[in-house]
Write a protein that holds these residues in place. Structure first.
Motif, PDB file in Angstrom:
ATOM      1  N   GLN A 128       7.581 -47.410 -54.790  1.00 22.75           N
ATOM      2  CA  GLN A 128       6.682 -46.305 -55.267  1.00 22.75           C
ATOM      3  C   GLN A 128       6.372 -45.297 -54.283  1.00 22.75           C
ATOM      4  OE1 GLN A 128       3.529 -47.583 -57.739  1.00 22.75           O
ATOM      5  NE2 GLN A 128       4.742 -47.818 -59.660  1.00 22.75           N
ATOM      6  N   ALA A 129       6.184 -45.976 -52.942  1.00 25.28           N
ATOM      7  CA  ALA A 129       5.904 -44.966 -51.834  1.00 25.28           C
ATOM      8  C   ALA A 129       7.077 -44.146 -51.489  1.00 25.28           C
ATOM      9  CB  ALA A 129       5.452 -45.791 -50.823  1.00 25.28           C
ATOM     10  N   THR A 130       8.208 -44.742 -51.641  1.00 27.11           N
ATOM     11  CA  THR A 130       9.336 -43.779 -51.517  1.00 27.11           C
ATOM     12  C   THR A 130       9.370 -42.507 -52.477  1.00 27.11           C
ATOM     13  OG1 THR A 130      10.810 -45.859 -50.376  1.00 27.11           O
ATOM     14  CG2 THR A 130      11.995 -43.878 -51.127  1.00 27.11           C
ATOM     15  N   ALA A 131       9.068 -43.141 -53.836  1.00 27.19           N
ATOM     16  CA  ALA A 131       9.249 -42.220 -54.882  1.00 27.19           C
ATOM     17  C   ALA A 131       8.231 -40.887 -54.772  1.00 27.19           C
ATOM     18  CB  ALA A 131       9.075 -42.724 -56.249  1.00 27.19           C
ATOM     19  N   LEU A 132       7.070 -41.299 -54.281  1.00 27.89           N
ATOM     20  CA  LEU A 132       6.020 -40.566 -53.962  1.00 27.89           C
ATOM     21  C   LEU A 132       6.368 -39.424 -52.767  1.00 27.89           C
ATOM     22  CD1 LEU A 132       2.798 -42.720 -54.272  1.00 27.89           C
ATOM     23  CD2 LEU A 132       3.595 -40.955 -55.835  1.00 27.89           C
ATOM     24  N   SER A 133       7.089 -39.999 -51.685  1.00 29.92           N
ATOM     25  CA  SER A 133       7.515 -39.095 -50.591  1.00 29.92           C
ATOM     26  C   SER A 133       8.656 -38.076 -51.316  1.00 29.92           C
ATOM     27  CB  SER A 133       8.045 -40.288 -49.590  1.00 29.92           C
ATOM     28  OG  SER A 133       9.481 -40.525 -49.867  1.00 29.92           O
ATOM     29  N   VAL A 134       9.231 -38.521 -52.126  1.00 30.00           N
ATOM     30  CA  VAL A 134      10.333 -37.414 -52.668  1.00 30.00           C
ATOM     31  C   VAL A 134       9.479 -36.361 -53.425  1.00 30.00           C
ATOM     32  CG1 VAL A 134      12.090 -37.217 -54.423  1.00 30.00           C
ATOM     33  CG2 VAL A 134      12.017 -39.290 -53.020  1.00 30.00           C
ATOM     34  N   LEU A 135       8.547 -36.663 -54.185  1.00 28.64           N
ATOM     35  CA  LEU A 135       7.788 -35.881 -54.819  1.00 28.64           C
ATOM     36  C   LEU A 135       6.936 -34.911 -53.705  1.00 28.64           C
ATOM     37  CD1 LEU A 135       6.102 -37.356 -57.930  1.00 28.64           C
ATOM     38  CD2 LEU A 135       8.139 -36.272 -57.890  1.00 28.64           C
ATOM     39  N   ALA A 326       7.047 -40.779 -43.755  1.00 24.46           N
ATOM     40  CA  ALA A 326       5.587 -41.634 -44.157  1.00 24.46           C
ATOM     41  C   ALA A 326       6.031 -42.417 -45.449  1.00 24.46           C
ATOM     42  CB  ALA A 326       4.880 -40.548 -44.588  1.00 24.46           C
ATOM     43  N   GLY A 327       7.036 -42.183 -46.282  1.00 22.61           N
ATOM     44  CA  GLY A 327       7.199 -43.060 -47.381  1.00 22.61           C
ATOM     45  C   GLY A 327       7.621 -44.468 -46.995  1.00 22.61           C
ATOM     46  N   ARG A 328       8.618 -44.415 -46.078  1.00 20.77           N
ATOM     47  CA  ARG A 328       9.062 -45.662 -45.496  1.00 20.77           C
ATOM     48  C   ARG A 328       8.242 -46.545 -44.605  1.00 20.77           C
ATOM     49  NH1 ARG A 328      13.461 -42.042 -43.950  1.00 20.77           N
ATOM     50  NH2 ARG A 328      15.009 -41.891 -45.157  1.00 20.77           N
ATOM     51  N   ALA A 338      -1.101 -44.922 -41.345  1.00 16.00           N
ATOM     52  CA  ALA A 338      -0.678 -43.692 -41.479  1.00 16.00           C
ATOM     53  C   ALA A 338      -1.974 -42.694 -41.650  1.00 16.00           C
ATOM     54  CB  ALA A 338       0.305 -43.444 -42.512  1.00 16.00           C
ATOM     55  N   LEU A 339      -2.848 -43.226 -42.406  1.00 12.50           N
ATOM     56  CA  LEU A 339      -3.941 -42.103 -42.613  1.00 12.50           C
ATOM     57  C   LEU A 339      -5.010 -42.402 -41.426  1.00 12.50           C
ATOM     58  CD1 LEU A 339      -4.983 -43.314 -46.435  1.00 12.50           C
ATOM     59  CD2 LEU A 339      -3.723 -41.179 -45.665  1.00 12.50           C
ATOM     60  N   LEU A 340      -4.904 -43.065 -40.705  1.00 11.93           N
ATOM     61  CA  LEU A 340      -5.785 -43.151 -39.419  1.00 11.93           C
ATOM     62  C   LEU A 340      -5.060 -42.180 -38.376  1.00 11.93           C
ATOM     63  CD1 LEU A 340      -8.079 -44.066 -37.554  1.00 11.93           C
ATOM     64  CD2 LEU A 340      -6.327 -46.193 -36.704  1.00 11.93           C
ATOM     65  N   VAL A 341      -3.778 -42.222 -38.188  1.00  8.83           N
ATOM     66  CA  VAL A 341      -3.030 -41.207 -37.379  1.00  8.83           C
ATOM     67  C   VAL A 341      -3.146 -39.660 -38.122  1.00  8.83           C
ATOM     68  CG1 VAL A 341      -0.593 -40.784 -36.741  1.00  8.83           C
ATOM     69  CG2 VAL A 341      -1.315 -43.058 -36.708  1.00  8.83           C
ATOM     70  N   VAL A 381       1.665 -38.697 -49.103  1.00 11.78           N
ATOM     71  CA  VAL A 381       2.261 -40.023 -49.523  1.00 11.78           C
ATOM     72  C   VAL A 381       0.998 -41.022 -49.304  1.00 11.78           C
ATOM     73  CG1 VAL A 381       4.006 -41.702 -49.135  1.00 11.78           C
ATOM     74  CG2 VAL A 381       4.476 -39.353 -48.834  1.00 11.78           C
ATOM     75  N   GLY A 382       0.085 -40.971 -48.105  1.00 16.06           N
ATOM     76  CA  GLY A 382      -0.707 -42.245 -47.887  1.00 16.06           C
ATOM     77  C   GLY A 382      -1.823 -42.109 -48.866  1.00 16.06           C
ATOM     78  N   MET A 383      -2.157 -40.900 -49.169  1.00 14.03           N
ATOM     79  CA  MET A 383      -3.604 -40.903 -50.202  1.00 14.03           C
ATOM     80  C   MET A 383      -3.311 -41.394 -51.488  1.00 14.03           C
ATOM     81  SD  MET A 383      -6.494 -40.051 -49.037  1.00 14.03           S
ATOM     82  CE  MET A 383      -7.190 -39.603 -47.192  1.00 14.03           C
ATOM     83  N   GLN A 384      -1.857 -40.859 -51.849  1.00 10.07           N
ATOM     84  CA  GLN A 384      -1.484 -41.321 -53.432  1.00 10.07           C
ATOM     85  C   GLN A 384      -1.266 -42.777 -53.501  1.00 10.07           C
ATOM     86  OE1 GLN A 384      -0.812 -38.559 -55.796  1.00 10.07           O
ATOM     87  NE2 GLN A 384      -0.933 -40.540 -57.141  1.00 10.07           N
TER      88      GLN A 384
END
Length: 460
Positions: A128-135, A326-328, A338-341, A381-384
């Motif tokens: 799903q993170a990959t799918a979110l990265s596409v969106l 970010a998705g990967r 990712a959110l900290l960075v 991506v991170g927040m979603q």
């Protein structure tokens, strides 16, 4: 993911990109709209406020409506509404009518954003993170190309044409969505056959009206006081009316059986509460830069609309490149790192804005744009992903609506912040004050990210 999932994401992506595309194009059009309609900066800011206030209200409403009437039906209806608004807005005889069509446009695009995320959550179960990265590529791509398209269009055809560019996206998305989005659950027909009274009660029309009235009154009171340069009894009264309506809204939401924004849900899922708070602050930062830098470039540095559009490409393109990476990363390590960075990068970008002066090379603005673009790619991506982890699947429609409400509340606050800091005229001094405020907000996000990291380690 199989080919069906990819085509589904593309059809959804072409619809949800309309929201950031229209918000990004109008950021370059602000100075031109001031000139055409003879308005000051605070007044013309309502072309931004109206869009995001309507989005803040429409997102949770449409999230709930999709659970009742079907996600496919709401998505396709949103495309039709967006088409009508994009066709009529260029024909606006006055600024007031332009605001009306912007609100309609906001409602239409909001129907697709919240529902599109829910469609992906329900129908794509792997990576799903990959799918979110596409969106996020569609969202970031629209943000990337929006200022450039807006600058080119205004340079050659004036502001009217920025609305017509939506029409081909709407047409292609409608045809693809019609073929790829799975048909709605037959149980949704039960909601379709409700009486208007039952429908209004389930959607919580009373809560919607209280929320909208309170938010608009509070914004009008604050902006009127800043624009006029003094606090009058009228502005105080309007502001107090807004606070009273918001208090009434909170009380109503806690008592009603079908709330517009289920405030009690936040008490049951505290992790989801923090995700929404962080997302709101992230958008305060991002959209303060998004709307502030074009005005700084054009009004302080006297850069043309076309050149401003090219420079603003840095923001969106960096976000566009980072989103799939970010998705990967998030699929492997979770959202926390990712959110900290991202929070650290936003802090550095805000400090860089403060360091700019009136003689800094214009290209140095690209440094700030790049930093915020990279952080935006991580945040999209991170927040979603953090929301999906903290929200139960059975309320994902409402959760996605609330999540996007946090996005638009952050955007509203960013526009309000710029309006209060700048008043009737955008200035370099105000721009530096804005940078100092953003630094404080970014530091608070660093603290929140560290808190999440510590709590995650304790749970492990």
């Amino acid at each position: 993911m199989n080919s069906r999932s990819w085509w589904l994401m593309i059809s959804v992506g072409l619809g949800i990109l309309l929201n950031p595309l229209n918000s990004s194009m109008v950021s370059v059009a602000i100075p031109r709209l001031q000139q055409v309609f003879q308005l000051d900066f605070t007044q013309v800011s309502w072309v931004i406020f109206s869009f995001y206030i309507a989005s803040a209200v429409a997102q949770p409403v449409m999230g709930k409506a999709s659970d009742l009437f079907g996600r496919r039906k709401i998505f396709l209806t949103g495309l039709c509404v967006a088409f009508a608004a994009s066709f009529l807005a260029p024909l606006s005889p006055s600024f007031g009518w332009l605001i009306v069509f912007r609100i309609v446009q906001s409602i239409g695009t909001s129907m697709m954003v919240a529902v599109g995320m829910a469609i992906v959550r329900v129908h794509i179960t792997e990576k799903q993170a990959t799918a979110l990265s596409v969106l996020s590529i569609f969202l970031s791509g629209a943000a990337a190309i929006g200022p450039f398209i807006g600058g080119v269009i205004i340079h050659w055809w004036d502001w009217h044409a920025i609305f017509f560019v939506n029409i081909p996206f709407v047409a292609v998305s409608f045809l693809m969505a019609w073929r790829t989005i799975p048909k709605d659950d037959p149980r949704a027909a039960i909601a379709s056959n409700m009486s208007f009274r039952n429908w209004a009660q389930m959607i919580d029309v009373t809560g919607i009206l209280l929320f909208t009235t309170g938010l608009v009154a509070l914004l009008v009171g604050l902006l009127s006081a800043k624009s006029s340069g003094h606090i009058s009894w009228l502005t105080v009264t309007v502001g107090l009316i807004g606070l009273i309506f918001i208090w009434a809204f909170v009380r109503h939401e806690l008592q009603t059986t079908s709330p517009f924004i289920p405030l009690r849900t936040f008490a049951h899922y505290p992790a989801m509460t923090w995700v929404n708070i962080e997302f709101m602050l992230v958008n305060v930062l991002y959209y303060s830069v998004f709307f502030g830098l074009p005005s700084y470039l054009q009004m302080v540095r006297h850069v043309s609309e076309f050149q401003t559009g090219i420079l603003m490409l840095t923001l969106g393109l960096c976000s566009l490149v980072v989103s799939p990476l970010a998705g990967r990363w998030i699929d492997q390590s979770g959202a926390g790192p990712a959110l900290l960075v991202s929070a650290i990068l936003m802090t550095l970008g805000s400090v860089w804005i403060v360091s700019l002066n009136q003689h800094s090379p214009v290209i140095s603005v690209c440094v700030a744009l790049a930093v915020f673009g990279i952080s935006n790619g991580l945040n999209n991506v991170g927040m979603q992903a953090a929301l999906f982890k903290s929200s139960p699947k059975e309320i994902i429609g409402v959760a996605s609506g609330l999540f996007n409400t946090s996005r638009y509340l952050g955007t509203i606050l960013s526009s309000l912040l710029i309006g209060i800091v700048m008043g009737g005229k955008f200035s370099f001094g105000g721009f530096r004050v804005l940078g100092l405020i953003l630094t404080g907000v970014a530091l608070s996000l660093v603290v929140m990210s560290l808190r999440r990291r510590r709590s995650g380690q304790m749970q492990e």
